[in-house]
Motif scaffolding. Structure first.
Motif, mmCIF file in Angstrom:
data_model
loop_
_atom_site.group_PDB
_atom_site.id
_atom_site.type_symbol
_atom_site.label_atom_id
_atom_site.label_comp_id
_atom_site.label_asym_id
_atom_site.label_seq_id
_atom_site.Cartn_x
_atom_site.Cartn_y
_atom_site.Cartn_z
ATOM 1 N N HIS A 83 10.243 -51.180 40.316
ATOM 2 C CA HIS A 83 11.491 -51.498 41.028
ATOM 3 C C HIS A 83 12.518 -52.102 40.070
ATOM 4 O O HIS A 83 13.695 -51.761 40.105
ATOM 5 N N LYS A 84 12.069 -52.993 39.210
ATOM 6 C CA LYS A 84 12.996 -53.620 38.255
ATOM 7 C C LYS A 84 13.644 -52.579 37.357
ATOM 8 O O LYS A 84 14.851 -52.603 37.132
ATOM 9 N N GLU A 105 17.630 -52.198 37.776
ATOM 10 C CA GLU A 105 18.472 -52.672 36.664
ATOM 11 C C GLU A 105 19.444 -51.587 36.201
ATOM 12 O O GLU A 105 20.419 -51.874 35.516
ATOM 13 N N GLN A 106 19.149 -50.318 36.547
ATOM 14 C CA GLN A 106 20.021 -49.217 36.120
ATOM 15 C C GLN A 106 20.786 -48.616 37.297
ATOM 16 O O GLN A 106 21.175 -47.444 37.254
ATOM 17 N N ASP A 107 20.956 -49.426 38.347
ATOM 18 C CA ASP A 107 21.768 -48.999 39.501
ATOM 19 C C ASP A 107 21.181 -47.820 40.273
ATOM 20 O O ASP A 107 21.909 -47.003 40.832
ATOM 21 N N PHE A 108 19.888 -47.716 40.275
ATOM 22 C CA PHE A 108 19.233 -46.753 41.171
ATOM 23 C C PHE A 108 19.068 -47.400 42.538
ATOM 24 O O PHE A 108 18.863 -48.618 42.635
ATOM 25 N N PHE A 109 19.132 -46.599 43.588
ATOM 26 C CA PHE A 109 18.890 -47.110 44.938
ATOM 27 C C PHE A 109 17.529 -46.625 45.431
ATOM 28 O O PHE A 109 17.156 -45.460 45.215
ATOM 29 N N TYR A 143 9.113 -48.868 29.434
ATOM 30 C CA TYR A 143 9.486 -50.112 30.116
ATOM 31 C C TYR A 143 8.270 -50.725 30.804
ATOM 32 O O TYR A 143 8.029 -51.934 30.733
ATOM 33 N N LEU A 144 7.503 -49.859 31.450
ATOM 34 C CA LEU A 144 6.323 -50.356 32.168
ATOM 35 C C LEU A 144 5.290 -50.921 31.190
ATOM 36 O O LEU A 144 4.663 -51.951 31.462
ATOM 37 N N LEU A 145 5.133 -50.261 30.054
ATOM 38 C CA LEU A 145 4.162 -50.765 29.079
ATOM 39 C C LEU A 145 4.612 -52.115 28.519
ATOM 40 O O LEU A 145 3.795 -53.005 28.299
ATOM 41 N N LYS A 146 5.913 -52.248 28.306
ATOM 42 C CA LYS A 146 6.445 -53.521 27.821
ATOM 43 C C LYS A 146 6.164 -54.624 28.840
ATOM 44 O O LYS A 146 5.694 -55.710 28.504
ATOM 45 N N ALA A 147 6.421 -54.303 30.106
ATOM 46 C CA ALA A 147 6.148 -55.275 31.168
ATOM 47 C C ALA A 147 4.660 -55.583 31.257
ATOM 48 O O ALA A 147 4.255 -56.717 31.535
#
Length: 454
Positions: A144-145, A149-153, A260-264
RNA sequence: UCCUGAGUAGCUCAGCGGUAGAGCGGGUGGCUGUUAACCACUAGGUCGUAGGUUCGAACCCUACCUCAGGAGCCA
Protein backbone atom coordinates in the motif's frame (compact mmCIF):
# COMPACT_ATOMS: atom_id res chain seq x y z
CA UNK A 1 -6.25 -4.11 30.70
CA UNK A 2 -3.67 -3.43 28.02
CA UNK A 3 -0.17 -4.64 28.77
CA UNK A 4 3.03 -3.90 26.86
CA UNK A 5 4.00 -6.52 24.32
CA UNK A 6 7.21 -8.47 24.48
CA UNK A 7 8.60 -6.68 21.45
CA UNK A 8 8.50 -3.35 23.25
CA UNK A 9 9.94 -4.79 26.46
CA UNK A 10 12.85 -6.40 24.62
CA UNK A 11 13.53 -3.08 22.92
CA UNK A 12 14.01 -1.45 26.32
CA UNK A 13 17.36 0.19 26.94
CA UNK A 14 17.11 0.12 30.71
CA UNK A 15 15.41 -1.76 33.54
CA UNK A 16 11.72 -1.03 34.17
CA UNK A 17 9.93 -1.41 37.50
CA UNK A 18 6.51 -3.04 37.72
CA UNK A 19 5.66 -4.42 34.32
CA UNK A 20 2.86 -6.81 33.43
CA UNK A 21 3.39 -9.11 30.50
CA UNK A 22 1.15 -11.77 28.99
CA UNK A 23 1.79 -14.50 26.49
CA UNK A 24 2.09 -18.20 25.78
CA UNK A 25 4.65 -20.46 27.37
CA UNK A 26 7.20 -21.90 24.93
CA UNK A 27 9.07 -23.91 27.56
CA UNK A 28 9.75 -24.01 31.29
CA UNK A 29 12.93 -25.09 33.08
CA UNK A 30 13.10 -25.66 36.80
CA UNK A 31 16.04 -24.76 38.91
CA UNK A 32 16.75 -25.14 42.61
CA UNK A 33 15.56 -21.74 43.69
CA UNK A 34 13.42 -20.67 40.75
CA UNK A 35 11.75 -21.62 37.49
CA UNK A 36 12.51 -20.16 34.06
CA UNK A 37 9.61 -19.52 31.71
CA UNK A 38 10.15 -18.61 28.08
CA UNK A 39 7.22 -16.45 27.10
CA UNK A 40 6.19 -15.47 23.58
CA UNK A 41 3.27 -13.28 22.55
CA UNK A 42 3.83 -13.25 18.80
CA UNK A 43 4.78 -9.58 18.76
CA UNK A 44 8.25 -10.62 17.70
CA UNK A 45 10.30 -13.71 17.06
CA UNK A 46 12.15 -13.65 20.32
CA UNK A 47 10.65 -14.62 23.63
CA UNK A 48 10.98 -13.07 27.03
CA UNK A 49 12.60 -15.01 29.86
CA UNK A 50 10.63 -14.89 33.07
CA UNK A 51 12.40 -15.89 36.28
CA UNK A 52 10.03 -16.87 39.06
CA UNK A 53 11.39 -17.58 42.53
CA UNK A 54 10.23 -20.71 44.35
CA UNK A 55 9.60 -18.60 47.45
CA UNK A 56 6.73 -16.73 45.76
CA UNK A 57 3.21 -17.61 46.80
CA UNK A 58 2.42 -18.60 43.20
CA UNK A 59 5.18 -21.25 43.18
CA UNK A 60 2.64 -24.06 43.62
CA UNK A 61 1.39 -23.26 40.09
CA UNK A 62 4.74 -23.84 38.40
CA UNK A 63 4.24 -27.56 37.69
CA UNK A 64 1.04 -26.66 35.81
CA UNK A 65 2.81 -24.16 33.56
CA UNK A 66 3.34 -26.44 30.58
CA UNK A 67 4.22 -25.53 27.02
CA UNK A 68 1.28 -23.79 25.37
CA UNK A 69 -0.27 -22.40 28.55
CA UNK A 70 -1.08 -18.71 28.64
CA UNK A 71 0.18 -16.76 31.62
CA UNK A 72 0.20 -13.25 33.05
CA UNK A 73 3.33 -12.16 34.84
CA UNK A 74 3.92 -9.08 36.96
CA UNK A 75 7.43 -8.14 37.99
CA UNK A 76 10.41 -6.01 37.09
CA UNK A 77 12.32 -5.90 33.83
CA UNK A 78 15.93 -6.33 34.90
CA UNK A 79 19.29 -6.93 33.30
CA UNK A 80 19.75 -10.66 32.81
CA UNK A 81 22.81 -12.40 34.24
CA UNK A 82 22.31 -15.16 31.64
CA UNK A 83 24.25 -14.87 28.41
CA UNK A 84 21.44 -15.24 25.92
CA UNK A 85 19.33 -12.20 26.62
CA UNK A 86 19.91 -8.62 27.72
CA UNK A 87 16.78 -8.35 29.84
CA UNK A 88 14.46 -10.68 31.67
CA UNK A 89 11.48 -10.28 33.94
CA UNK A 90 11.99 -11.06 37.58
CA UNK A 91 8.50 -12.14 38.59
CA UNK A 92 6.60 -10.96 41.62
CA UNK A 93 3.55 -12.94 40.62
CA UNK A 94 2.66 -15.46 37.92
CA UNK A 95 -0.95 -16.31 37.05
CA UNK A 96 -2.13 -18.99 34.69
CA UNK A 97 -4.63 -17.45 32.28
CA UNK A 98 -5.32 -20.68 30.44
CA UNK A 99 -3.82 -24.09 31.15
CA UNK A 100 -2.32 -26.48 28.63
CA UNK A 101 -1.56 -30.17 29.10
CA UNK A 102 0.69 -32.93 27.86
CA UNK A 103 -1.38 -33.42 24.74
CA UNK A 104 -0.28 -30.03 23.35
CA UNK A 105 1.60 -31.04 20.24
CA UNK A 106 3.94 -28.12 19.69
CA UNK A 107 7.39 -28.68 21.09
CA UNK A 108 10.41 -26.52 21.37
CA UNK A 109 12.10 -28.73 18.81
CA UNK A 110 11.48 -28.44 15.12
CA UNK A 111 8.38 -29.70 13.37
CA UNK A 112 7.96 -30.47 9.72
CA UNK A 113 5.90 -27.99 7.69
CA UNK A 114 3.71 -30.94 6.67
CA UNK A 115 2.77 -31.66 10.26
CA UNK A 116 2.22 -27.99 11.04
CA UNK A 117 -0.17 -27.74 8.09
CA UNK A 118 -2.37 -30.31 9.77
CA UNK A 119 -2.69 -27.99 12.78
CA UNK A 120 -3.24 -24.66 11.06
CA UNK A 121 -5.02 -23.40 14.19
CA UNK A 122 -1.87 -23.80 16.31
CA UNK A 123 0.95 -23.28 13.85
CA UNK A 124 0.99 -19.45 14.05
CA UNK A 125 2.43 -20.04 17.53
CA UNK A 126 5.61 -21.50 16.04
CA UNK A 127 8.73 -19.48 15.23
CA UNK A 128 8.48 -20.33 11.55
CA UNK A 129 4.83 -19.55 10.91
CA UNK A 130 4.77 -16.64 13.33
CA UNK A 131 7.64 -15.10 11.39
CA UNK A 132 5.99 -15.78 8.04
CA UNK A 133 2.78 -14.07 9.07
CA UNK A 134 4.48 -11.07 10.63
CA UNK A 135 6.32 -10.67 7.33
CA UNK A 136 3.09 -11.13 5.39
CA UNK A 137 1.45 -8.31 7.32
CA UNK A 138 4.38 -5.92 6.93
CA UNK A 139 4.70 -6.66 3.23
CA UNK A 140 0.98 -6.04 2.71
CA UNK A 141 1.44 -2.66 4.37
CA UNK A 142 4.52 -1.93 2.24
CA UNK A 143 2.54 -2.66 -0.92
CA UNK A 144 0.00 0.00 0.00
CA UNK A 145 2.80 2.42 0.86
CA UNK A 146 4.56 1.83 -2.44
CA UNK A 147 1.50 2.68 -4.50
CA UNK A 148 0.05 5.36 -2.27
CA UNK A 149 3.36 7.27 -2.24
CA UNK A 150 3.11 7.46 -6.06
CA UNK A 151 -0.49 8.70 -6.18
CA UNK A 152 -2.08 5.38 -7.02
CA UNK A 153 -5.64 4.87 -5.81
CA UNK A 154 -6.71 1.64 -4.17
CA UNK A 155 -9.75 0.22 -5.97
CA UNK A 156 -11.93 -2.56 -4.60
CA UNK A 157 -12.82 -4.66 -7.60
CA UNK A 158 -15.61 -7.19 -7.16
CA UNK A 159 -15.10 -10.65 -5.70
CA UNK A 160 -18.20 -11.96 -7.43
CA UNK A 161 -18.10 -11.29 -11.12
CA UNK A 162 -19.94 -12.17 -14.31
CA UNK A 163 -16.98 -11.46 -16.56
CA UNK A 164 -14.16 -13.79 -17.34
CA UNK A 165 -10.64 -12.40 -17.50
CA UNK A 166 -9.98 -14.73 -20.38
CA UNK A 167 -6.82 -16.74 -20.14
CA UNK A 168 -6.55 -16.51 -16.36
CA UNK A 169 -7.91 -19.96 -15.60
CA UNK A 170 -10.89 -22.01 -14.46
CA UNK A 171 -13.50 -20.22 -12.34
CA UNK A 172 -15.53 -21.16 -9.28
CA UNK A 173 -19.24 -20.88 -9.93
CA UNK A 174 -21.27 -18.76 -7.50
CA UNK A 175 -24.88 -19.81 -7.26
CA UNK A 176 -27.81 -20.10 -4.87
CA UNK A 177 -29.50 -22.74 -6.98
CA UNK A 178 -29.79 -26.12 -5.28
CA UNK A 179 -27.36 -28.82 -6.29
CA UNK A 180 -28.38 -30.57 -9.47
CA UNK A 181 -30.96 -27.90 -10.25
CA UNK A 182 -32.15 -27.75 -13.84
CA UNK A 183 -32.98 -24.05 -13.45
CA UNK A 184 -31.62 -21.65 -16.03
CA UNK A 185 -28.97 -19.06 -15.09
CA UNK A 186 -31.66 -16.38 -15.53
CA UNK A 187 -33.41 -17.83 -12.48
CA UNK A 188 -30.28 -17.69 -10.34
CA UNK A 189 -29.61 -15.03 -7.70
CA UNK A 190 -27.92 -12.58 -10.05
CA UNK A 191 -29.97 -13.48 -13.09
CA UNK A 192 -26.87 -14.68 -14.94
CA UNK A 193 -23.95 -17.03 -14.36
CA UNK A 194 -21.55 -15.59 -11.79
CA UNK A 195 -18.14 -16.64 -10.54
CA UNK A 196 -15.46 -15.81 -8.03
CA UNK A 197 -13.03 -13.42 -9.66
CA UNK A 198 -9.83 -14.70 -11.23
CA UNK A 199 -8.48 -11.19 -11.68
CA UNK A 200 -9.56 -7.60 -11.09
CA UNK A 201 -7.76 -6.46 -14.19
CA UNK A 202 -10.68 -5.66 -16.48
CA UNK A 203 -12.44 -3.65 -13.78
CA UNK A 204 -9.08 -2.13 -12.89
CA UNK A 205 -8.79 -0.85 -16.43
CA UNK A 206 -12.13 0.92 -15.99
CA UNK A 207 -10.75 2.85 -13.05
CA UNK A 208 -7.34 3.48 -14.62
CA UNK A 209 -9.22 5.12 -17.48
CA UNK A 210 -10.64 7.58 -14.97
CA UNK A 211 -8.26 7.93 -12.00
CA UNK A 212 -5.11 7.32 -14.11
CA UNK A 213 -3.18 5.16 -11.66
CA UNK A 214 -4.90 2.53 -9.58
CA UNK A 215 -4.14 -0.76 -7.89
CA UNK A 216 -6.12 -3.61 -6.45
CA UNK A 217 -4.96 -5.89 -3.69
CA UNK A 218 -7.30 -8.66 -2.74
CA UNK A 219 -8.21 -12.32 -2.97
CA UNK A 220 -8.54 -14.09 -6.29
CA UNK A 221 -9.72 -17.60 -7.05
CA UNK A 222 -8.74 -20.27 -9.52
CA UNK A 223 -10.51 -23.59 -9.84
CA UNK A 224 -7.56 -25.22 -11.58
CA UNK A 225 -6.72 -28.70 -10.37
CA UNK A 226 -3.15 -27.65 -9.73
CA UNK A 227 -1.26 -29.71 -7.18
CA UNK A 228 2.02 -27.92 -6.77
CA UNK A 229 3.88 -26.02 -4.08
CA UNK A 230 3.24 -22.80 -6.01
CA UNK A 231 -0.52 -22.86 -6.59
CA UNK A 232 -3.51 -22.23 -4.38
CA UNK A 233 -7.21 -22.01 -5.23
CA UNK A 234 -7.50 -18.81 -3.18
CA UNK A 235 -4.63 -16.36 -3.22
CA UNK A 236 -4.00 -12.64 -3.03
CA UNK A 237 -2.95 -10.59 -5.98
CA UNK A 238 -1.68 -7.06 -6.45
CA UNK A 239 -2.83 -5.58 -9.72
CA UNK A 240 -1.82 -2.04 -10.67
CA UNK A 241 -3.23 -0.51 -13.83
CA UNK A 242 -1.90 2.74 -15.25
CA UNK A 243 -3.23 5.05 -17.94
CA UNK A 244 -0.58 6.55 -20.25
CA UNK A 245 1.92 3.76 -19.42
CA UNK A 246 3.57 1.71 -22.12
CA UNK A 247 5.22 -1.69 -21.62
CA UNK A 248 8.55 -0.11 -20.80
CA UNK A 249 7.03 1.93 -17.99
CA UNK A 250 5.06 -1.10 -16.84
CA UNK A 251 8.19 -3.21 -16.53
CA UNK A 252 9.92 -0.37 -14.71
CA UNK A 253 7.10 -0.19 -12.18
CA UNK A 254 7.08 -3.95 -11.65
CA UNK A 255 10.79 -4.01 -10.98
CA UNK A 256 10.63 -0.96 -8.72
CA UNK A 257 7.79 -2.60 -6.82
CA UNK A 258 9.81 -5.72 -6.09
CA UNK A 259 12.81 -3.67 -5.01
CA UNK A 260 10.74 -1.42 -2.77
CA UNK A 261 9.26 -4.43 -1.03
CA UNK A 262 12.67 -6.01 -0.53
CA UNK A 263 13.98 -2.77 0.94
CA UNK A 264 11.03 -2.68 3.33
CA UNK A 265 11.67 -6.32 4.12
CA UNK A 266 15.24 -5.61 5.19
CA UNK A 267 14.11 -2.57 7.18
CA UNK A 268 11.18 -4.10 9.04
CA UNK A 269 11.78 -7.87 9.14
CA UNK A 270 15.46 -8.20 9.98
CA UNK A 271 14.93 -10.64 12.83
CA UNK A 272 12.66 -12.85 10.72
CA UNK A 273 15.08 -12.77 7.78
CA UNK A 274 17.90 -13.96 10.01
CA UNK A 275 15.67 -16.78 11.18
CA UNK A 276 14.71 -17.84 7.65
CA UNK A 277 18.32 -17.60 6.55
CA UNK A 278 19.36 -19.91 9.35
CA UNK A 279 16.57 -22.49 9.34
CA UNK A 280 14.80 -22.32 5.98
CA UNK A 281 17.19 -21.27 3.24
CA UNK A 282 20.82 -20.46 3.97
CA UNK A 283 21.23 -18.52 0.73
CA UNK A 284 18.22 -16.29 1.31
CA UNK A 285 19.73 -13.04 2.54
CA UNK A 286 22.53 -13.10 -0.01
CA UNK A 287 20.05 -13.69 -2.82
CA UNK A 288 17.67 -10.94 -1.69
CA UNK A 289 20.54 -8.50 -1.22
CA UNK A 290 21.78 -9.32 -4.69
CA UNK A 291 18.31 -8.75 -6.11
CA UNK A 292 18.10 -5.42 -4.36
CA UNK A 293 21.53 -4.22 -5.46
CA UNK A 294 21.54 -5.17 -9.12
CA UNK A 295 19.27 -4.03 -11.94
CA UNK A 296 16.80 -6.63 -13.16
CA UNK A 297 17.74 -8.27 -16.40
CA UNK A 298 15.45 -7.88 -19.39
CA UNK A 299 15.24 -10.09 -22.42
CA UNK A 300 12.70 -10.33 -25.21
CA UNK A 301 10.94 -13.64 -25.68
CA UNK A 302 12.61 -13.99 -29.08
CA UNK A 303 16.08 -13.39 -27.63
CA UNK A 304 15.31 -15.73 -24.75
CA UNK A 305 14.41 -18.50 -27.18
CA UNK A 306 17.66 -17.92 -29.10
CA UNK A 307 19.60 -17.91 -25.89
CA UNK A 308 18.03 -21.18 -24.75
CA UNK A 309 18.71 -22.85 -28.09
CA UNK A 310 22.32 -21.63 -28.14
CA UNK A 311 22.88 -22.70 -24.55
CA UNK A 312 23.46 -26.23 -25.75
CA UNK A 313 21.47 -27.41 -22.77
CA UNK A 314 19.34 -30.48 -23.30
CA UNK A 315 15.80 -29.68 -22.17
CA UNK A 316 12.99 -32.12 -21.64
CA UNK A 317 10.68 -29.88 -23.67
CA UNK A 318 11.98 -28.51 -26.95
CA UNK A 319 12.62 -24.81 -27.26
CA UNK A 320 10.87 -23.38 -30.27
CA UNK A 321 9.62 -19.92 -31.13
CA UNK A 322 5.86 -19.84 -30.60
CA UNK A 323 5.86 -22.32 -27.72
CA UNK A 324 5.40 -21.42 -24.08
CA UNK A 325 8.52 -21.24 -21.99
CA UNK A 326 8.44 -24.28 -19.70
CA UNK A 327 9.44 -24.27 -16.05
CA UNK A 328 12.83 -25.69 -16.92
CA UNK A 329 13.41 -22.89 -19.43
CA UNK A 330 12.39 -20.17 -17.02
CA UNK A 331 14.53 -21.73 -14.36
CA UNK A 332 17.52 -21.82 -16.66
CA UNK A 333 17.10 -18.14 -17.48
CA UNK A 334 16.68 -16.89 -13.90
CA UNK A 335 18.86 -19.34 -12.02
CA UNK A 336 21.68 -20.13 -14.41
CA UNK A 337 21.99 -17.70 -17.27
CA UNK A 338 21.17 -14.39 -15.58
CA UNK A 339 21.37 -15.59 -11.99
CA UNK A 340 18.93 -12.87 -11.00
CA UNK A 341 15.33 -11.87 -11.58
CA UNK A 342 14.69 -11.46 -15.27
CA UNK A 343 11.85 -9.81 -17.15
CA UNK A 344 10.88 -11.55 -20.37
CA UNK A 345 8.82 -9.39 -22.74
CA UNK A 346 7.13 -9.38 -26.17
CA UNK A 347 5.61 -12.85 -26.23
CA UNK A 348 4.03 -14.47 -29.28
CA UNK A 349 0.52 -13.19 -29.76
CA UNK A 350 -0.87 -16.70 -30.07
CA UNK A 351 0.14 -17.54 -26.48
CA UNK A 352 -1.55 -14.59 -24.82
CA UNK A 353 -5.06 -13.33 -24.09
CA UNK A 354 -7.05 -10.99 -26.29
CA UNK A 355 -6.50 -7.77 -24.35
CA UNK A 356 -2.73 -7.52 -24.82
CA UNK A 357 -1.45 -4.87 -27.20
CA UNK A 358 -0.28 -6.07 -30.57
CA UNK A 359 3.25 -5.07 -31.48
CA UNK A 360 4.13 -3.63 -34.89
CA UNK A 361 5.73 -6.91 -35.96
CA UNK A 362 2.22 -8.39 -36.04
CA UNK A 363 3.25 -11.59 -34.33
CA UNK A 364 4.05 -10.52 -30.76
CA UNK A 365 2.19 -8.66 -28.04
CA UNK A 366 3.47 -6.22 -25.41
CA UNK A 367 3.43 -8.74 -22.58
CA UNK A 368 5.96 -9.31 -19.83
CA UNK A 369 6.68 -11.82 -17.09
CA UNK A 370 9.05 -11.31 -14.18
CA UNK A 371 10.83 -14.53 -13.30
CA UNK A 372 12.74 -14.98 -10.07
CA UNK A 373 15.18 -17.72 -9.10
CA UNK A 374 13.58 -20.56 -7.20
CA UNK A 375 9.96 -19.56 -7.78
CA UNK A 376 9.56 -18.80 -11.46
CA UNK A 377 6.92 -16.29 -12.48
CA UNK A 378 5.86 -13.85 -9.76
CA UNK A 379 4.57 -11.10 -12.03
CA UNK A 380 2.71 -11.21 -15.31
CA UNK A 381 1.60 -8.09 -17.11
CA UNK A 382 1.14 -6.27 -20.38
CA UNK A 383 0.33 -3.10 -22.18
CA UNK A 384 -3.36 -3.34 -23.08
CA UNK A 385 -4.74 -2.98 -26.58
CA UNK A 386 -6.10 0.58 -26.70
CA UNK A 387 -7.02 0.58 -30.42
CA UNK A 388 -10.67 -0.34 -30.82
CA UNK A 389 -10.36 -2.00 -34.21
CA UNK A 390 -7.49 -4.22 -33.14
CA UNK A 391 -9.22 -5.09 -29.87
CA UNK A 392 -12.37 -6.12 -31.72
CA UNK A 393 -10.34 -8.26 -34.08
CA UNK A 394 -8.65 -9.97 -31.17
CA UNK A 395 -11.96 -10.57 -29.40
CA UNK A 396 -13.40 -12.11 -32.53
CA UNK A 397 -10.33 -14.29 -32.95
CA UNK A 398 -10.77 -15.54 -29.36
CA UNK A 399 -14.48 -16.17 -29.91
CA UNK A 400 -15.62 -13.60 -27.36
CA UNK A 401 -19.05 -12.05 -27.65
CA UNK A 402 -19.06 -8.35 -28.42
CA UNK A 403 -22.16 -8.05 -26.26
CA UNK A 404 -20.46 -9.20 -23.04
CA UNK A 405 -17.41 -7.02 -23.51
CA UNK A 406 -19.16 -3.93 -24.80
CA UNK A 407 -18.32 -2.02 -21.62
CA UNK A 408 -14.68 -3.01 -22.03
CA UNK A 409 -14.62 -1.83 -25.64
CA UNK A 410 -16.30 1.41 -24.59
CA UNK A 411 -13.09 2.35 -22.79
CA UNK A 412 -11.53 2.44 -26.26
CA UNK A 413 -14.53 4.08 -27.88
CA UNK A 414 -14.47 7.12 -25.62
CA UNK A 415 -11.15 8.79 -24.91
CA UNK A 416 -8.97 5.74 -25.28
CA UNK A 417 -5.44 5.94 -23.90
CA UNK A 418 -2.43 3.66 -23.93
CA UNK A 419 -2.41 1.85 -20.64
CA UNK A 420 -0.70 -1.06 -18.95
CA UNK A 421 -0.67 -3.09 -15.78
CA UNK A 422 0.45 -6.27 -14.15
CA UNK A 423 -0.49 -8.82 -11.55
CA UNK A 424 1.80 -9.96 -8.78
CA UNK A 425 0.99 -13.04 -6.77
CA UNK A 426 1.37 -11.96 -3.18
CA UNK A 427 2.14 -15.46 -1.94
CA UNK A 428 4.66 -16.00 -4.72
CA UNK A 429 6.42 -12.87 -3.59
CA UNK A 430 6.30 -14.04 0.04
CA UNK A 431 7.88 -17.34 -0.94
CA UNK A 432 10.67 -15.42 -2.63
CA UNK A 433 11.04 -13.09 0.37
CA UNK A 434 11.09 -15.80 3.05
CA UNK A 435 12.64 -18.77 1.27
CA UNK A 436 9.61 -20.85 2.28
CA UNK A 437 9.18 -23.32 -0.55
CA UNK A 438 5.49 -24.23 -0.25
CA UNK A 439 2.70 -21.73 -0.87
CA UNK A 440 0.61 -23.47 1.80
CA UNK A 441 3.02 -22.14 4.40
CA UNK A 442 2.69 -18.47 3.50
CA UNK A 443 -1.14 -18.47 3.57
CA UNK A 444 -2.92 -18.53 6.94
CA UNK A 445 -5.44 -21.14 5.82
CA UNK A 446 -4.57 -22.66 2.47
CA UNK A 447 -7.23 -23.63 -0.05
CA UNK A 448 -5.95 -26.22 -2.49
CA UNK A 449 -7.73 -28.99 -4.42
CA UNK A 450 -9.38 -31.24 -1.84
CA UNK A 451 -8.57 -28.94 1.07
CA UNK A 452 -10.55 -26.13 2.67
CA UNK A 453 -10.03 -26.78 6.36
CA UNK A 454 -11.01 -24.31 9.06
C1' U B 1 -4.52 -34.88 -13.66
C1' C B 2 0.38 -37.53 -14.77
C1' C B 3 5.37 -39.40 -12.98
C1' U B 4 8.48 -40.61 -8.67
C1' G B 5 9.10 -41.39 -3.49
C1' A B 6 7.25 -41.98 1.53
C1' G B 7 3.54 -43.52 5.48
C1' U B 8 6.35 -47.32 12.43
C1' A B 9 4.71 -43.98 19.79
C1' G B 10 1.84 -37.15 20.48
C1' C B 11 6.42 -35.24 17.25
C1' U B 12 11.23 -36.56 14.48
C1' C B 13 13.04 -41.05 12.90
C1' A B 14 15.78 -46.18 13.12
C1' G B 15 14.42 -51.26 12.19
C1' C B 16 13.61 -53.88 5.90
C1' G B 17 11.28 -62.05 6.64
C1' G B 18 12.11 -64.63 12.95
C1' U B 19 9.79 -61.50 20.54
C1' A B 20 8.29 -53.43 18.10
C1' G B 21 13.22 -49.45 19.20
C1' A B 22 15.65 -44.40 20.18
C1' G B 23 15.51 -39.09 20.93
C1' C B 24 12.12 -35.28 22.06
C1' G B 25 7.31 -34.38 24.41
C1' G B 26 4.13 -36.48 29.06
C1' G B 27 4.46 -38.62 34.33
C1' U B 28 7.70 -39.65 38.82
C1' G B 29 12.29 -38.72 41.35
C1' G B 30 17.19 -36.25 41.44
C1' C B 31 20.59 -32.10 40.22
C1' U B 32 21.10 -27.30 38.73
C1' G B 33 20.81 -18.99 37.11
C1' U B 34 18.62 -22.36 33.46
C1' U B 35 18.18 -21.21 28.15
C1' A B 36 17.24 -27.39 22.28
C1' A B 37 19.39 -27.69 30.32
C1' C B 38 21.16 -32.37 32.48
C1' C B 39 20.67 -37.62 35.04
C1' A B 40 17.52 -41.92 36.41
C1' C B 41 12.95 -44.48 36.19
C1' U B 42 8.08 -44.84 33.83
C1' A B 43 3.58 -44.79 30.73
C1' G B 44 2.65 -44.72 25.57
C1' G B 45 2.04 -48.84 19.15
C1' U B 46 -3.86 -53.41 15.42
C1' C B 47 3.87 -50.57 12.11
C1' G B 48 -1.78 -45.76 6.68
C1' U B 49 -6.26 -49.22 5.12
C1' A B 50 -7.87 -53.83 2.80
C1' G B 51 -6.42 -58.17 0.53
C1' G B 52 -2.46 -61.73 -0.88
C1' U B 53 2.43 -64.73 -0.57
C1' U B 54 4.88 -67.38 3.62
C1' C B 55 5.59 -72.08 8.97
C1' G B 56 6.14 -66.83 10.18
C1' A B 57 5.13 -60.02 7.34
C1' A B 58 6.45 -53.41 9.96
C1' C B 59 9.62 -55.74 6.12
C1' C B 60 7.76 -59.18 -0.08
C1' C B 61 3.25 -58.56 -3.78
C1' U B 62 -1.64 -56.00 -5.32
C1' A B 63 -5.30 -52.23 -4.75
C1' C B 64 -6.86 -48.00 -2.31
C1' C B 65 -6.05 -43.63 0.95
C1' U B 66 -2.83 -39.69 2.59
C1' C B 67 1.50 -36.72 2.25
C1' A B 68 5.89 -34.94 -0.26
C1' G B 69 8.97 -33.84 -4.70
C1' G B 70 8.72 -33.14 -10.03
C1' A B 71 5.49 -32.01 -14.47
C1' G B 72 1.25 -29.57 -16.83
C1' C B 73 -1.88 -24.95 -16.00
C1' C B 74 -0.74 -20.22 -13.98
C1' A B 75 0.12 -15.66 -10.07
Amino acid sequence: MVTPNIRSLLASKEPVQDVTVQGWVRTRRDSKACTFIELNDGSCLRGLQVVADNALACAELYPKILTGASVRVTGDLVASPGGKQAFEVLAKNVEIVGESDGTYVLQKKGHTPEFLRSISHLRPRTNLLGSVFRVRSRMAFAIHKFFQEQDFFYVHTPIITSSDCEGAGEMFRVTTLPQGSAAKPEEDFFGKPTFLTVSGQLQGEVFACALSKIYTFGPTFRAENSNTARHAAEFWMIEPEMAFYDLEADMGLAEANVKYLLKALFETCGEELEFFNKFVDTGLIARLQHTLDKPFQRVSYTDAVDLLIKSGRKFEYPVEWGQNLQSEHERFLAEEHFQSPVTVFNYPRSLKPFYMRQNDDGRTVAAMDVLVPGIGEIIGGSQREERLDLLEQAMAAHGLSEENYRWYADLRRFGTVPHAGFGMGFERFLMFATGVSNIRDVIPFARTPGHAEF
